[in-house]
Write an enzyme that holds these catalytic residues in place. Sequence first.
Site, PDB file in Angstrom:
ATOM      1  N   HIS A   1       3.212  -4.844   5.178  1.00 33.93           N
ATOM      2  CA  HIS A   1       2.760  -6.146   5.709  1.00 33.93           C
ATOM      3  C   HIS A   1       1.430  -5.886   6.432  1.00 33.93           C
ATOM      4  O   HIS A   1       0.476  -5.387   5.829  1.00 33.93           O
ATOM      5  CB  HIS A   1       3.877  -6.703   6.596  1.00 33.93           C
ATOM      6  CG  HIS A   1       3.768  -8.142   6.999  1.00 33.93           C
ATOM      7  ND1 HIS A   1       2.815  -9.006   6.518  1.00 33.93           N
ATOM      8  CD2 HIS A   1       4.520  -8.874   7.868  1.00 33.93           C
ATOM      9  CE1 HIS A   1       2.983 -10.206   7.057  1.00 33.93           C
ATOM     10  NE2 HIS A   1       4.013 -10.154   7.890  1.00 33.93           N
TER      11      HIS A   1
ATOM     12  N   HIS B   1       0.617  -8.773  -3.890  1.00 33.44           N
ATOM     13  CA  HIS B   1       1.090  -9.790  -2.953  1.00 33.44           C
ATOM     14  C   HIS B   1       2.422 -10.356  -3.411  1.00 33.44           C
ATOM     15  O   HIS B   1       2.677 -10.471  -4.601  1.00 33.44           O
ATOM     16  CB  HIS B   1       0.059 -10.925  -2.801  1.00 33.44           C
ATOM     17  CG  HIS B   1       0.277 -11.700  -1.550  1.00 33.44           C
ATOM     18  ND1 HIS B   1       1.130 -12.776  -1.500  1.00 33.44           N
ATOM     19  CD2 HIS B   1      -0.217 -11.522  -0.300  1.00 33.44           C
ATOM     20  CE1 HIS B   1       1.130 -13.229  -0.253  1.00 33.44           C
ATOM     21  NE2 HIS B   1       0.339 -12.488   0.500  1.00 33.44           N
TER      22      HIS B   1
ATOM     23  N   ASP C   1      -5.865  -7.691   3.314  1.00 30.31           N
ATOM     24  CA  ASP C   1      -6.048  -6.485   4.123  1.00 30.31           C
ATOM     25  C   ASP C   1      -7.119  -5.534   3.599  1.00 30.31           C
ATOM     26  O   ASP C   1      -7.709  -4.789   4.386  1.00 30.31           O
ATOM     27  CB  ASP C   1      -4.721  -5.716   4.223  1.00 30.31           C
ATOM     28  CG  ASP C   1      -3.794  -6.326   5.255  1.00 30.31           C
ATOM     29  OD1 ASP C   1      -4.310  -6.922   6.218  1.00 30.31           O
ATOM     30  OD2 ASP C   1      -2.571  -6.201   5.113  1.00 30.31           O
TER      31      ASP C   1
HETATM   32  C1  LIG Z   1      -1.378  -9.530   4.987  1.00 26.27           C
HETATM   33  C2  LIG Z   1      -0.323  -8.948   4.155  1.00 26.27           C
HETATM   34  O1  LIG Z   1       0.739  -8.674   4.625  1.00 26.27           O
HETATM   35  S1  LIG Z   1      -0.651  -8.794   2.512  1.00 26.27           S
HETATM   36  C3  LIG Z   1       0.434  -7.498   1.950  1.00 26.27           C
HETATM   37  C4  LIG Z   1      -0.012  -6.176   2.530  1.00 26.27           C
HETATM   38  N1  LIG Z   1       0.779  -5.076   1.935  1.00 26.27           N
HETATM   39  C5  LIG Z   1       0.209  -4.173   1.101  1.00 26.27           C
HETATM   40  O2  LIG Z   1      -0.959  -4.202   0.791  1.00 26.27           O
HETATM   41  C6  LIG Z   1       1.152  -3.092   0.624  1.00 26.27           C
HETATM   42  C7  LIG Z   1       0.959  -2.816  -0.852  1.00 26.27           C
HETATM   43  N2  LIG Z   1       1.540  -3.880  -1.644  1.00 26.27           N
HETATM   44  C8  LIG Z   1       2.878  -3.948  -1.869  1.00 26.27           C
HETATM   45  O3  LIG Z   1       3.669  -3.081  -1.471  1.00 26.27           O
HETATM   46  C9  LIG Z   1       3.419  -5.147  -2.617  1.00 26.27           C
HETATM   47  O4  LIG Z   1       2.432  -5.654  -3.512  1.00 26.27           O
HETATM   48  C10 LIG Z   1       3.875  -6.264  -1.669  1.00 26.27           C
HETATM   49  C11 LIG Z   1       4.868  -5.718  -0.612  1.00 26.27           C
HETATM   50  C12 LIG Z   1       2.703  -6.900  -0.957  1.00 26.27           C
HETATM   51  C13 LIG Z   1       4.570  -7.341  -2.509  1.00 26.27           C
HETATM   52  O5  LIG Z   1       5.743  -6.775  -3.042  1.00 26.27           O
HETATM   53  P1  LIG Z   1       6.476  -7.432  -4.289  1.00 26.27           P
HETATM   54  O6  LIG Z   1       6.468  -8.890  -4.210  1.00 26.27           O
HETATM   55  O7  LIG Z   1       7.781  -6.745  -4.401  1.00 26.27           O
HETATM   56  O8  LIG Z   1       5.517  -6.963  -5.465  1.00 26.27           O
HETATM   57  P2  LIG Z   1       5.585  -7.363  -7.007  1.00 26.27           P
HETATM   58  O9  LIG Z   1       6.879  -8.024  -7.344  1.00 26.27           O
HETATM   59  O10 LIG Z   1       4.353  -8.117  -7.306  1.00 26.27           O
HETATM   60  O11 LIG Z   1       5.498  -5.953  -7.732  1.00 26.27           O
HETATM   61  C14 LIG Z   1       5.408  -5.876  -9.143  1.00 26.27           C
HETATM   62  C15 LIG Z   1       5.202  -4.441  -9.545  1.00 26.27           C
HETATM   63  O12 LIG Z   1       3.911  -3.995  -9.110  1.00 26.27           O
HETATM   64  C16 LIG Z   1       4.039  -2.859  -8.305  1.00 26.27           C
HETATM   65  N3  LIG Z   1       3.118  -2.964  -7.189  1.00 26.27           N
HETATM   66  C17 LIG Z   1       2.944  -4.049  -6.401  1.00 26.27           C
HETATM   67  N4  LIG Z   1       2.014  -3.769  -5.486  1.00 26.27           N
HETATM   68  C18 LIG Z   1       1.614  -2.504  -5.706  1.00 26.27           C
HETATM   69  C19 LIG Z   1       0.692  -1.673  -5.062  1.00 26.27           C
HETATM   70  N5  LIG Z   1      -0.011  -2.086  -4.005  1.00 26.27           N
HETATM   71  N6  LIG Z   1       0.508  -0.418  -5.539  1.00 26.27           N
HETATM   72  C20 LIG Z   1       1.214  -0.003  -6.593  1.00 26.27           C
HETATM   73  N7  LIG Z   1       2.107  -0.752  -7.244  1.00 26.27           N
HETATM   74  C21 LIG Z   1       2.309  -1.984  -6.794  1.00 26.27           C
HETATM   75  C22 LIG Z   1       5.467  -2.902  -7.786  1.00 26.27           C
HETATM   76  O13 LIG Z   1       5.940  -1.630  -7.410  1.00 26.27           O
HETATM   77  C23 LIG Z   1       6.197  -3.479  -8.963  1.00 26.27           C
HETATM   78  O14 LIG Z   1       6.402  -2.466  -9.900  1.00 26.27           O
HETATM   79  P3  LIG Z   1       7.841  -2.330 -10.645  1.00 26.27           P
HETATM   80  O15 LIG Z   1       8.006  -3.628 -11.369  1.00 26.27           O
HETATM   81  O16 LIG Z   1       7.652  -1.123 -11.514  1.00 26.27           O
HETATM   82  O17 LIG Z   1       8.834  -2.153  -9.555  1.00 26.27           O
HETATM   83  O1  LIG Z   2       2.508 -13.834   2.923  1.00 22.74           O
HETATM   84  C1  LIG Z   2       2.814 -12.628   2.904  1.00 22.74           C
HETATM   85  O2  LIG Z   2       3.866 -12.189   2.380  1.00 22.74           O
HETATM   86  C2  LIG Z   2       1.927 -11.618   3.523  1.00 22.74           C
HETATM   87  C3  LIG Z   2       0.585 -12.130   3.893  1.00 22.74           C
HETATM   88  O3  LIG Z   2      -0.313 -12.196   3.082  1.00 22.74           O
HETATM   89  C4  LIG Z   2       0.367 -12.589   5.256  1.00 22.74           C
HETATM   90  O4  LIG Z   2       1.326 -12.636   6.047  1.00 22.74           O
HETATM   91  O5  LIG Z   2      -0.787 -12.931   5.590  1.00 22.74           O
END
Ligand SMILES: CC(=O)SCCNC(=O)CCNC(=O)[C@H](O)C(C)(C)COP(=O)(O)OP(=O)(O)OC[C@H]1O[C@@H](n2cnc3c(N)ncnc32)[C@H](O)[C@@H]1OP(=O)(O)O
Ligand SMILES: O=C([O-])CC(=O)C(=O)O
Length: 374
Positions: free
Chosen positions: A221, A260, A311
């Site tokens: 997050h 995301h 981010d």
């Molecule tokens: C302001 C914020 O909070 S924005 C979010 C900030 N977080 C990050 O940047 C952390 C990196 N990103 C992630 O871990 C994820 O994309 C999340 C937590 C944001 C969303 O998670 P989910 O909704 O479960 O992702 P989603 O369903 O789109 O994933 C699809 C596939 O892509 C992969 N994937 C998604 N994001 C990433 C990533 N950043 N790097 C590598 N692989 C990824 C998942 O592992 C998944 O693979 P699988 O089907 O083999 O398991």
């Molecule tokens: O909506 C989300 O899951 C994460 C995010 O981008 C935020 O909190 O700004």
Amino acid sequence: MVDKKLSGAGLRGQSAGETSLCTVGKSGSGLTYRGYDVADLADNATFEEVAFLLFEGELPNQQQLDKYKTELKALRDLPQALKEVLQRIPASAHPMDVMRTGCSFLGNLEPEEDFTQQNHAANRLLAAFPAIMCYWYRFSHEGVEIDCVTQEDSIAGHFLTLLNGKAPSAQHQKVMDVSLILYAEHEFNASTFTARVCASTLSDMFSCITGAIGTLRGPLHGGANEAAMDMIQKFTSPADAKTQMAGMLERKEKIMGFGHAIYRTSDPRNVIIKAWSEKLAKENGDTSLYDISVACEEFMWDSKKLFCNADFFHASAYHFMGIPTKLFTPIFVCSRLTGWAAHVMEQRSNNRIIRPSADYIGEEPRKVTPIAQR
Ligand SMILES: CC(=O)SCCNC(=O)CCNC(=O)[C@H](O)C(C)(C)COP(=O)(O)OP(=O)(O)OC[C@H]1O[C@@H](n2cnc3c(N)ncnc32)[C@H](O)[C@@H]1OP(=O)(O)O
Ligand SMILES: O=C([O-])CC(=O)C(=O)O
């Protein structure tokens, strides 16, 4: 990723309640706060106007804004007892733990006695968070006991002044203001949902916000902006970035700052903060880290159709402004507090305790075996 399925674990795609505060990805990639496009707000409003919008429902007129800013300015200082607590937290502490403790301790000193005080509690935290972060940081890292009051007109300017001991340039103040707008609100993300669950038990504002800070801390997050910074700093060139990222994907590592839970093809905040990151890089006369970041973006899209979330380019933008990496996620707190508090107020206005069910997958009913026979 383009055909992202909004279903499965993590309550994905399920509605967990109603809100009039925000839409996320409603038309694929949009973000609105109370009906206003975030890009419009970033161009034509200030963070204080956005805070007022989230708390009160409408953008303020000039007179309302002046009054609101005067109120916030009067709430900037920290009680002596809180300063003493912050002095005792070591430099090695995680700054998000400092924010969590600062919030919780302020709730001991100035509790929200009843819900008529909710706006005051939210404004108190909004005004005090920059000082909580900077008082601890400068005391523990530089041995300086800062004055927590500045005459800066905006929260963005106030924060940068506390951090650097001098007023920021107009450009840095503007970028920080835009950043605070971009991070302010995001519907039922994990930290906001935490705040709403806590609010649904009729708990106090400080407890709701303390819980939300703990949830934002994680690298999936808010903590992703720091993690992204740590990653891009290890890359020596755009080509090196691509090679190393290919290895990370092969090892099935998550690349922080990408992907995301809701957006499918892009995060609307990215294009805005990316443009500011580029401007700051050029102003600094060194675009190497920006170029590396762009290479990361290209590589992730080409290889996995994963896009930068809010981010990723925040990392380089904050870095170009000289902000220490460990303070990146606490800045998110200073901003998202507005969304959290607005959701707490909204939850309270039409409350039923949030208590979902679970599908049981454990043992069948069984008898306790006396301990001597186990
Ligand atoms: C302001 C914020 O909070 S924005 C979010 C900030 N977080 C990050 O940047 C952390 C990196 N990103 C992630 O871990 C994820 O994309 C999340 C937590 C944001 C969303 O998670 P989910 O909704 O479960 O992702 P989603 O369903 O789109 O994933 C699809 C596939 O892509 C992969 N994937 C998604 N994001 C990433 C990533 N950043 N790097 C590598 N692989 C990824 C998942 O592992 C998944 O693979 P699988 O089907 O083999 O398991
Ligand atoms: O909506 C989300 O899951 C994460 C995010 O981008 C935020 O909190 O700004």
